[in-house]
Scaffold this motif. Structure first.
Motif, PDB file in Angstrom:
ATOM      1  N   HIS A  68      36.272  57.433  44.493  1.00 12.16           N
ATOM      2  CA  HIS A  68      36.575  56.354  43.243  1.00 12.16           C
ATOM      3  C   HIS A  68      37.915  56.526  43.049  1.00 12.16           C
ATOM      4  O   HIS A  68      38.359  55.360  43.228  1.00 12.16           O
ATOM      5  CB  HIS A  68      35.861  56.581  42.036  1.00 12.16           C
ATOM      6  CG  HIS A  68      36.289  55.682  40.947  1.00 12.16           C
ATOM      7  ND1 HIS A  68      37.349  56.164  40.225  1.00 12.16           N
ATOM      8  CD2 HIS A  68      36.003  54.427  40.714  1.00 12.16           C
ATOM      9  CE1 HIS A  68      37.577  55.189  39.089  1.00 12.16           C
ATOM     10  NE2 HIS A  68      36.999  53.927  39.577  1.00 12.16           N
ATOM     11  N   VAL A 102      28.791  52.826  46.916  1.00  6.07           N
ATOM     12  CA  VAL A 102      28.618  51.847  45.898  1.00  6.07           C
ATOM     13  C   VAL A 102      28.958  52.270  44.506  1.00  6.07           C
ATOM     14  O   VAL A 102      29.208  51.345  43.764  1.00  6.07           O
ATOM     15  CB  VAL A 102      26.776  51.549  46.103  1.00  6.07           C
ATOM     16  CG1 VAL A 102      26.568  50.870  44.717  1.00  6.07           C
ATOM     17  CG2 VAL A 102      26.724  50.712  47.271  1.00  6.07           C
ATOM     18  N   PRO A 103      28.537  53.447  43.860  1.00  4.52           N
ATOM     19  CA  PRO A 103      28.717  53.623  42.578  1.00  4.52           C
ATOM     20  C   PRO A 103      30.320  53.637  42.107  1.00  4.52           C
ATOM     21  O   PRO A 103      30.803  53.056  41.322  1.00  4.52           O
ATOM     22  CB  PRO A 103      28.315  55.186  42.341  1.00  4.52           C
ATOM     23  CG  PRO A 103      27.393  55.343  43.291  1.00  4.52           C
ATOM     24  CD  PRO A 103      27.782  54.454  44.647  1.00  4.52           C
ATOM     25  N   ARG A 106      31.145  49.816  42.089  1.00  9.42           N
ATOM     26  CA  ARG A 106      30.686  49.352  40.702  1.00  9.42           C
ATOM     27  C   ARG A 106      31.580  49.694  39.643  1.00  9.42           C
ATOM     28  O   ARG A 106      31.901  48.633  38.780  1.00  9.42           O
ATOM     29  CB  ARG A 106      29.285  49.753  40.534  1.00  9.42           C
ATOM     30  CG  ARG A 106      28.186  48.880  41.330  1.00  9.42           C
ATOM     31  CD  ARG A 106      26.875  49.528  41.017  1.00  9.42           C
ATOM     32  NE  ARG A 106      25.801  48.908  41.800  1.00  9.42           N
ATOM     33  CZ  ARG A 106      24.440  49.380  42.047  1.00  9.42           C
ATOM     34  NH1 ARG A 106      24.254  50.684  41.357  1.00  9.42           N
ATOM     35  NH2 ARG A 106      23.633  48.576  42.554  1.00  9.42           N
ATOM     36  N   ARG A 107      31.986  50.790  39.688  1.00 16.90           N
ATOM     37  CA  ARG A 107      33.079  51.359  38.709  1.00 16.90           C
ATOM     38  C   ARG A 107      34.413  50.515  38.576  1.00 16.90           C
ATOM     39  O   ARG A 107      34.791  50.031  37.766  1.00 16.90           O
ATOM     40  CB  ARG A 107      33.193  52.593  38.688  1.00 16.90           C
ATOM     41  CG  ARG A 107      32.336  53.459  38.271  1.00 16.90           C
ATOM     42  CD  ARG A 107      32.626  55.099  38.400  1.00 16.90           C
ATOM     43  NE  ARG A 107      33.951  55.491  37.742  1.00 16.90           N
ATOM     44  CZ  ARG A 107      34.223  56.575  37.959  1.00 16.90           C
ATOM     45  NH1 ARG A 107      33.921  57.778  38.718  1.00 16.90           N
ATOM     46  NH2 ARG A 107      35.544  57.070  37.256  1.00 16.90           N
ATOM     47  N   GLY A 109      34.596  47.511  39.989  1.00 12.69           N
ATOM     48  CA  GLY A 109      34.407  45.970  39.601  1.00 12.69           C
ATOM     49  C   GLY A 109      34.259  46.045  37.980  1.00 12.69           C
ATOM     50  O   GLY A 109      34.679  44.811  37.462  1.00 12.69           O
ATOM     51  N   GLN A 110      33.566  46.835  37.479  1.00 11.18           N
ATOM     52  CA  GLN A 110      33.545  46.646  35.954  1.00 11.18           C
ATOM     53  C   GLN A 110      34.676  47.052  35.253  1.00 11.18           C
ATOM     54  O   GLN A 110      35.222  46.274  34.113  1.00 11.18           O
ATOM     55  CB  GLN A 110      32.675  48.075  35.624  1.00 11.18           C
ATOM     56  CG  GLN A 110      32.151  47.732  33.902  1.00 11.18           C
ATOM     57  CD  GLN A 110      31.424  46.651  33.634  1.00 11.18           C
ATOM     58  OE1 GLN A 110      30.435  46.229  34.357  1.00 11.18           O
ATOM     59  NE2 GLN A 110      31.870  46.033  32.578  1.00 11.18           N
ATOM     60  N   GLU A 122      40.613  45.896  43.186  1.00 10.72           N
ATOM     61  CA  GLU A 122      39.099  45.260  43.635  1.00 10.72           C
ATOM     62  C   GLU A 122      38.987  44.927  44.822  1.00 10.72           C
ATOM     63  O   GLU A 122      38.370  45.588  45.733  1.00 10.72           O
ATOM     64  CB  GLU A 122      38.612  44.594  42.677  1.00 10.72           C
ATOM     65  CG  GLU A 122      37.048  44.465  42.533  1.00 10.72           C
ATOM     66  CD  GLU A 122      36.598  43.487  43.720  1.00 10.72           C
ATOM     67  OE1 GLU A 122      35.404  43.516  43.956  1.00 10.72           O
ATOM     68  OE2 GLU A 122      37.243  42.520  43.706  1.00 10.72           O
ATOM     69  N   THR A 205      24.557  37.283  45.962  1.00  9.07           N
ATOM     70  CA  THR A 205      25.459  37.885  45.027  1.00  9.07           C
ATOM     71  C   THR A 205      25.939  37.009  43.916  1.00  9.07           C
ATOM     72  O   THR A 205      26.459  37.240  42.834  1.00  9.07           O
ATOM     73  CB  THR A 205      26.657  38.569  45.564  1.00  9.07           C
ATOM     74  OG1 THR A 205      27.405  37.794  46.224  1.00  9.07           O
ATOM     75  CG2 THR A 205      26.281  39.785  46.424  1.00  9.07           C
ATOM     76  N   PRO A 232      19.147  41.392  42.422  1.00 10.91           N
ATOM     77  CA  PRO A 232      19.986  42.437  41.745  1.00 10.91           C
ATOM     78  C   PRO A 232      19.189  43.605  41.615  1.00 10.91           C
ATOM     79  O   PRO A 232      17.938  43.627  41.269  1.00 10.91           O
ATOM     80  CB  PRO A 232      20.184  41.902  40.303  1.00 10.91           C
ATOM     81  CG  PRO A 232      20.344  40.488  40.534  1.00 10.91           C
ATOM     82  CD  PRO A 232      19.455  40.268  41.975  1.00 10.91           C
ATOM     83  N   THR A 235      18.116  48.174  46.459  1.00  7.83           N
ATOM     84  CA  THR A 235      19.053  48.970  47.355  1.00  7.83           C
ATOM     85  C   THR A 235      18.741  48.856  48.778  1.00  7.83           C
ATOM     86  O   THR A 235      17.890  48.097  49.334  1.00  7.83           O
ATOM     87  CB  THR A 235      18.380  50.583  46.969  1.00  7.83           C
ATOM     88  OG1 THR A 235      17.174  50.785  47.491  1.00  7.83           O
ATOM     89  CG2 THR A 235      18.595  50.674  45.602  1.00  7.83           C
TER      90      THR A 235
END
Length: 254
Positions: A68, A102-103, A106-107, A109-110, A122, A205, A232, A235
């Motif tokens: 990340h 992916v995690p 997602r962080r 993106g949030q 991003e 998406t 959504p 996986t």
């Protein structure tokens, strides 16, 4: 004792192998007799290189945090280093994507949605991951399960999910045509028919393209192509299982 000497172990060790069945033996005149072929087979198994244990869950979670930070910083070399080391240590590419890529995405993106990161951060992170997947794309040996086509329909502009799906299917031994994002439905239909695709995967998406994606899927099925539409929460593991189930249902019994 002669077998133990041949193997370079204590005779009690050889005795335990016999008692456990690891080393086949016969009792003859009160003594265990071991065939030289069985002894050599056991020796070969013991000398064969052992596959390394895959990284632990704690290690993977720690590397996901490091991934990340590297993606936020735009440190592409560090991203590659983390990913390659995990794969070399036994993590599959699908596991790498789901647990370590992916995690963090997602962080990011949030955080962009919450105004904590610029959209450029991003976009840069997604581009780095897309290039990484191109480098890690597997080419497994063995017979291919079939031909798959991966794309998203017109108006769905996110290409990274299609890249992830393509890599997952390749790792599962599919021959994959990756068409990327924003693909007109009519062209997707034509391509699948022309290339005799066994499976079409439509990434979804953008909620505004749902109707188009579902309509295209129905047309693909009508022309004989098994089709999976993303949703959504699904996986890559779900995707591979769905593809396997669809293929099994279509394959006639022998």
């Amino acid at each position: 004792r002669a077998a133990a000497k041949e193997m370079g172990v204590h005779y009690q060790t050889a005795y335990q192998w016999v008692r456990s069945g690891r080393l086949p033996a016969q009792m003859v005149a009160g003594k265990y007799v071991v065939a030289s072929t069985d002894l050599q087979a056991l020796k070969a198994r013991r000398q064969a290189p052992a596959a390394p244990a895959p990284p632990s869950r704690t290690r993977v979670e720690r590397d996901a945090d490091r991934m990340h930070q590297a993606l936020v910083d735009g440190d592409e070399s560090e991203v590659r280093r983390i990913a390659r080391r995990l794969v070399e240590e036994g993590l599959t590419v699908v596991e790498l994507i789901q647990s370590t890529l992916v995690p963090p995405l997602r962080r990011i993106g949030q955080d962009w949605h919450d105004g904590q990161l610029a959209i450029s951060v991003e976009h840069r992170a997604a581009a780095i991951v897309d290039r990484l997947l191109g480098e890690l794309a597997p080419n497994p040996r063995g017979r291919r399960r079939g031909t798959a086509v991966v794309a998203s329909v017109s108006g769905d502009l996110h290409s990274l999910p299609t890249s992830m799906a393509a890599v997952a299917l390749r790792e599962a031994n599919w021959h994959v045509h990756h068409l990327g994002a924003d693909m007109p439905g009519a062209e997707l239909l034509r391509f699948c028919k022309e290339h005799r695709a066994d499976l079409a995967v439509i990434s979804l998406t953008n909620p505004e393209t749902t109707a188009l994606a579902l309509d295209t899927a129905e047309q693909l099925r009508a022309q004989g192509t098994m089709t999976i539409v993303g949703a959504p929460g699904l996986t890559l593991t779900h995707l591979i299982e769905q593809a396997r189930t669809a293929t099994a249902a279509r394959t006639p019994p022998e």
